[in-house]
Every structure is written in structure tokens, then in C-alpha cells.
Design a protein around this motif. Structure first.
Motif, PDB file in Angstrom:
ATOM      1  N   ILE A 127       0.869  -1.169   0.000  1.00  0.00           N
ATOM      2  CA  ILE A 127       0.000   0.000   0.000  1.00  0.00           C
ATOM      3  C   ILE A 127       0.914   1.229   0.000  1.00  0.00           C
ATOM      4  CG2 ILE A 127      -1.799   1.260   1.254  1.00  0.00           C
ATOM      5  CD1 ILE A 127      -2.633  -1.545   0.190  1.00  0.00           C
ATOM      6  N   ILE A 128       0.701   2.130  -0.959  1.00  0.00           N
ATOM      7  CA  ILE A 128       1.565   3.306  -1.100  1.00  0.00           C
ATOM      8  C   ILE A 128       0.706   4.572  -1.071  1.00  0.00           C
ATOM      9  CG2 ILE A 128       3.189   4.511  -2.616  1.00  0.00           C
ATOM     10  CD1 ILE A 128       4.075   1.767  -3.624  1.00  0.00           C
ATOM     11  N   PRO A 129       1.016   5.496  -0.160  1.00  0.00           N
ATOM     12  CA  PRO A 129       0.268   6.767  -0.112  1.00  0.00           C
ATOM     13  C   PRO A 129       0.595   7.638  -1.324  1.00  0.00           C
ATOM     14  CG  PRO A 129       1.582   6.441   1.891  1.00  0.00           C
ATOM     15  CD  PRO A 129       1.982   5.381   0.923  1.00  0.00           C
ATOM     16  N   LEU A 130      -0.424   8.298  -1.866  1.00  0.00           N
ATOM     17  CA  LEU A 130      -0.206   9.158  -3.022  1.00  0.00           C
ATOM     18  C   LEU A 130       0.558  10.425  -2.669  1.00  0.00           C
ATOM     19  CD1 LEU A 130      -3.549   8.932  -5.039  1.00  0.00           C
ATOM     20  CD2 LEU A 130      -1.443   7.646  -5.330  1.00  0.00           C
ATOM     21  N   ASN A 131       0.586  10.788  -1.395  1.00  0.00           N
ATOM     22  CA  ASN A 131       1.315  11.994  -1.003  1.00  0.00           C
ATOM     23  C   ASN A 131       2.751  11.691  -0.566  1.00  0.00           C
ATOM     24  OD1 ASN A 131       0.843  10.782   1.457  1.00  0.00           O
ATOM     25  ND2 ASN A 131      -0.043  12.586   2.431  1.00  0.00           N
ATOM     26  N   LYS A 132       3.201  10.468  -0.812  1.00  0.00           N
ATOM     27  CA  LYS A 132       4.566  10.076  -0.447  1.00  0.00           C
ATOM     28  C   LYS A 132       5.563  10.779  -1.368  1.00  0.00           C
ATOM     29  CE  LYS A 132       7.185   6.082   0.921  1.00  0.00           C
ATOM     30  NZ  LYS A 132       7.061   4.718   1.365  1.00  0.00           N
ATOM     31  N   ASP A 133       6.734  11.063  -0.852  1.00  0.00           N
ATOM     32  CA  ASP A 133       7.808  11.642  -1.653  1.00  0.00           C
ATOM     33  C   ASP A 133       7.983  10.806  -2.920  1.00  0.00           C
ATOM     34  OD1 ASP A 133      10.956  11.215  -2.226  1.00  0.00           O
ATOM     35  OD2 ASP A 133      10.550  13.310  -1.665  1.00  0.00           O
ATOM     36  N   PRO A 134       7.970  11.434  -4.106  1.00  0.00           N
ATOM     37  CA  PRO A 134       8.050  10.671  -5.356  1.00  0.00           C
ATOM     38  C   PRO A 134       9.256   9.740  -5.452  1.00  0.00           C
ATOM     39  CG  PRO A 134       7.464  12.943  -5.822  1.00  0.00           C
ATOM     40  CD  PRO A 134       7.800  12.867  -4.346  1.00  0.00           C
ATOM     41  N   ASP A 135      10.414  10.175  -4.973  1.00  0.00           N
ATOM     42  CA  ASP A 135      11.598   9.308  -5.041  1.00  0.00           C
ATOM     43  C   ASP A 135      11.417   8.067  -4.165  1.00  0.00           C
ATOM     44  OD1 ASP A 135      12.934  10.978  -6.819  1.00  0.00           O
ATOM     45  OD2 ASP A 135      13.914  12.111  -5.217  1.00  0.00           O
ATOM     46  N   LEU A 136      10.828   8.252  -2.984  1.00  0.00           N
ATOM     47  CA  LEU A 136      10.606   7.115  -2.085  1.00  0.00           C
ATOM     48  C   LEU A 136       9.511   6.193  -2.615  1.00  0.00           C
ATOM     49  CD1 LEU A 136      10.866   8.863   1.393  1.00  0.00           C
ATOM     50  CD2 LEU A 136      12.584   7.450   0.243  1.00  0.00           C
ATOM     51  N   ALA A 137       8.465   6.768  -3.187  1.00  0.00           N
ATOM     52  CA  ALA A 137       7.380   5.951  -3.744  1.00  0.00           C
ATOM     53  C   ALA A 137       7.898   5.119  -4.921  1.00  0.00           C
ATOM     54  CB  ALA A 137       6.222   6.843  -4.178  1.00  0.00           C
ATOM     55  N   ARG A 138       8.685   5.733  -5.785  1.00  0.00           N
ATOM     56  CA  ARG A 138       9.272   4.998  -6.922  1.00  0.00           C
ATOM     57  C   ARG A 138      10.167   3.872  -6.404  1.00  0.00           C
ATOM     58  NH1 ARG A 138      10.289   5.158 -12.249  1.00  0.00           N
ATOM     59  NH2 ARG A 138      12.323   4.456 -12.973  1.00  0.00           N
ATOM     60  N   LYS A 139      10.968   4.185  -5.394  1.00  0.00           N
ATOM     61  CA  LYS A 139      11.848   3.178  -4.792  1.00  0.00           C
ATOM     62  C   LYS A 139      11.018   2.019  -4.225  1.00  0.00           C
ATOM     63  CE  LYS A 139      15.177   2.526  -1.125  1.00  0.00           C
ATOM     64  NZ  LYS A 139      15.653   3.015   0.154  1.00  0.00           N
ATOM     65  N   ASP A 140       9.891   2.338  -3.574  1.00  0.00           N
ATOM     66  CA  ASP A 140       9.017   1.293  -3.017  1.00  0.00           C
ATOM     67  C   ASP A 140       8.479   0.379  -4.119  1.00  0.00           C
ATOM     68  OD1 ASP A 140       9.314   2.061  -0.392  1.00  0.00           O
ATOM     69  OD2 ASP A 140       7.346   3.030  -0.241  1.00  0.00           O
ATOM     70  N   ILE A 141       8.053   0.966  -5.239  1.00  0.00           N
ATOM     71  CA  ILE A 141       7.498   0.167  -6.332  1.00  0.00           C
ATOM     72  C   ILE A 141       8.575  -0.722  -6.946  1.00  0.00           C
ATOM     73  CG2 ILE A 141       6.476   0.261  -8.638  1.00  0.00           C
ATOM     74  CD1 ILE A 141       4.935   2.779  -7.654  1.00  0.00           C
ATOM     75  N   ILE A 142       9.751  -0.164  -7.189  1.00  0.00           N
ATOM     76  CA  ILE A 142      10.855  -0.967  -7.755  1.00  0.00           C
ATOM     77  C   ILE A 142      11.256  -2.066  -6.770  1.00  0.00           C
ATOM     78  CG2 ILE A 142      13.255  -0.898  -8.562  1.00  0.00           C
ATOM     79  CD1 ILE A 142      11.200   0.372 -10.509  1.00  0.00           C
ATOM     80  N   GLU A 143      11.292  -1.754  -5.493  1.00  0.00           N
ATOM     81  CA  GLU A 143      11.619  -2.771  -4.481  1.00  0.00           C
ATOM     82  C   GLU A 143      10.578  -3.888  -4.491  1.00  0.00           C
ATOM     83  OE1 GLU A 143      12.918  -2.834   0.152  1.00  0.00           O
ATOM     84  OE2 GLU A 143      11.089  -1.726  -0.317  1.00  0.00           O
ATOM     85  N   LEU A 144       9.301  -3.526  -4.584  1.00  0.00           N
ATOM     86  CA  LEU A 144       8.232  -4.515  -4.649  1.00  0.00           C
ATOM     87  C   LEU A 144       8.435  -5.444  -5.847  1.00  0.00           C
ATOM     88  CD1 LEU A 144       4.505  -4.223  -4.207  1.00  0.00           C
ATOM     89  CD2 LEU A 144       5.297  -4.626  -6.510  1.00  0.00           C
ATOM     90  N   LEU A 145       8.755  -4.871  -7.010  1.00  0.00           N
ATOM     91  CA  LEU A 145       8.983  -5.679  -8.209  1.00  0.00           C
ATOM     92  C   LEU A 145      10.192  -6.592  -8.034  1.00  0.00           C
ATOM     93  CD1 LEU A 145       8.262  -2.968 -10.921  1.00  0.00           C
ATOM     94  CD2 LEU A 145       6.743  -4.814 -10.183  1.00  0.00           C
ATOM     95  N   ASN A 146      11.249  -6.098  -7.397  1.00  0.00           N
ATOM     96  CA  ASN A 146      12.436  -6.923  -7.153  1.00  0.00           C
ATOM     97  C   ASN A 146      12.135  -8.057  -6.180  1.00  0.00           C
ATOM     98  OD1 ASN A 146      15.004  -6.217  -8.546  1.00  0.00           O
ATOM     99  ND2 ASN A 146      14.450  -4.169  -7.841  1.00  0.00           N
ATOM    100  N   ILE A 147      11.370  -7.778  -5.137  1.00  0.00           N
ATOM    101  CA  ILE A 147      11.009  -8.825  -4.166  1.00  0.00           C
ATOM    102  C   ILE A 147      10.198  -9.914  -4.852  1.00  0.00           C
ATOM    103  CG2 ILE A 147       9.554  -9.307  -2.143  1.00  0.00           C
ATOM    104  CD1 ILE A 147      10.497  -6.542  -1.053  1.00  0.00           C
ATOM    105  N   ALA A 148       9.192  -9.510  -5.639  1.00  0.00           N
ATOM    106  CA  ALA A 148       8.359 -10.493  -6.341  1.00  0.00           C
ATOM    107  C   ALA A 148       9.199 -11.301  -7.328  1.00  0.00           C
ATOM    108  CB  ALA A 148       7.203  -9.798  -7.041  1.00  0.00           C
ATOM    109  N   ASP A 149      10.116 -10.637  -8.038  1.00  0.00           N
ATOM    110  CA  ASP A 149      10.953 -11.338  -9.010  1.00  0.00           C
ATOM    111  C   ASP A 149      11.903 -12.307  -8.320  1.00  0.00           C
ATOM    112  OD1 ASP A 149      11.895 -11.637 -11.852  1.00  0.00           O
ATOM    113  OD2 ASP A 149      13.775 -11.051 -10.865  1.00  0.00           O
ATOM    114  N   THR A 150      12.472 -11.906  -7.199  1.00  0.00           N
ATOM    115  CA  THR A 150      13.366 -12.796  -6.452  1.00  0.00           C
ATOM    116  C   THR A 150      12.630 -14.065  -6.060  1.00  0.00           C
ATOM    117  OG1 THR A 150      14.716 -10.977  -5.635  1.00  0.00           O
ATOM    118  CG2 THR A 150      14.765 -13.022  -4.359  1.00  0.00           C
TER     119      THR A 150
END
Length: 161
Positions: A127-150
Motif C-alpha cells: 500500500i503506497i500513499p499518493l502523497n509520499k515523496d516521489p523518489d521514495l514511492a518509486r523506490k518502493d514500487i521498484i523494491e516490490l517488483l524486485n522482491i516479487a521477481d526474487t
């Protein structure tokens, strides 16, 4: 397979609607504006679901999906982002599922498995807040994709999702 992924995303959307957090139908424009701010590549499907594809570690790619409903936690608008690690006709190994769940240390994310029509899908969500810092939100999404891929590698090794 695409039909099953669509069904799984729909099932997750329904689970979200039935959860304690209220999700309201929204136009994808709110979510796509957020993704534009993050500089993410995405595609809005005919049914409104949003798919993202990103390169992950090891020259692999991973799809993610965003539930096309906006949630609310307190005064914050949030989105649910998910990425599949396993889709199979056989149920996931119970021990491996417990191991996945034990790796989660963030209350805004987790692992889930849904089944429908004799197929099983295991996915990681956040779950990602829309008011989150864009750099941190992008990092969260990429991290999620890496976790799922691993875990896709651990569960099946082919780069199919």
C-alpha cells in the motif's frame, strides 16, 4: 494466463473492498498522474487496471499491477500495488508460503495467494500513499517488483511474470 491474471487482480480488488479499509472507485487519471510524477512507465488496460513493467536485478523484467481503486487510510489517499511471483495449477507449498510471510516486516505490505478456476496465484503487495515523496514511492514500487521477481526465481526460476 492473461485472463487468470486479470481475474486475480479483480479478486484482489474485491478483497480490498471487503477489507476494513474503504476503497472507492476512481478514474485512473488520479493514479496515472501519480505514476507520471514518479516517472514510471505504465499502461492502462481496457478494464481500468494499470500495469507497469520494469527492469529488475539480473537483466530480468517484472510486471506489477495497480488496483484501479483509490483507498483511504486516515486522511491519506493510497493505492495497492502488486506483483505476481507464481501462477500455477498446483497450490503453493505451505512451508514456502510461511517462509515468504515471515520475511515481511512492513505493515503496509505482504504476501497473498488467491485461487480461481483451478489456478493459484501468489503475489506480493504494498500500500503506497499518493502523497509520499516521489523518489521514495518509486523506490518502493521498484523494491516490490524486485522482491516479487526474487521469489519468482526461488519458486520457479523462469522469468515469465
Amino acid at each position: 494466463m492473461k485472463r487468470f491474471i486479470s481475474t486475480a487482480v479483480t479478486t484482489v480488488s474485491l478483497m480490498s473492498l471487503l477489507s476494513t479499509q474503504a476503497f472507492a472507485q476512481t478514474k485512473p487519471s488520479t493514479i496515472t498522474a501519480f505514476l507520471d510524477r514518479l516517472g514510471m512507465n505504465y499502461e492502462v488496460q481496457k478494464d481500468g487496471r494499470i500495469s507497469i513493467l520494469a527492469g529488475v536485478e539480473g537483466n530480468r523484467t517484472q510486471y506489477g499491477f495497480i488496483v484501479p481503486e483509490l483507498g483511504k487510510i486516515g486522511n491519506n489517499d493510497v493505492i495497492a500495488v502488486m506483483s505476481f511471483s507464481r501462477i500455477s495449477k498446483t497450490p503453493p507449498d505451505a512451508e514456502k508460503t510461511k517462509q515468504l510471510e515471515s520475511k515481511v516486516n512492513d505493515i503496509s505490505s505482504g504476501w497473498a495467494t488467491v485461487s480461481k478456476e483451478g489456478m493459484y496465484a501468489t503475489f506480493y503487495y504494498k500500500i503506497i500513499p499518493l502523497n509520499k515523496d516521489p523518489d521514495l514511492a518509486r523506490k518502493d514500487i521498484i523494491e516490490l517488483l524486485n522482491i516479487a521477481d526474487t521469489e519468482e526465481k526461488n519458486l520457479g526460476s523462469k522469468d515469465t511474470l
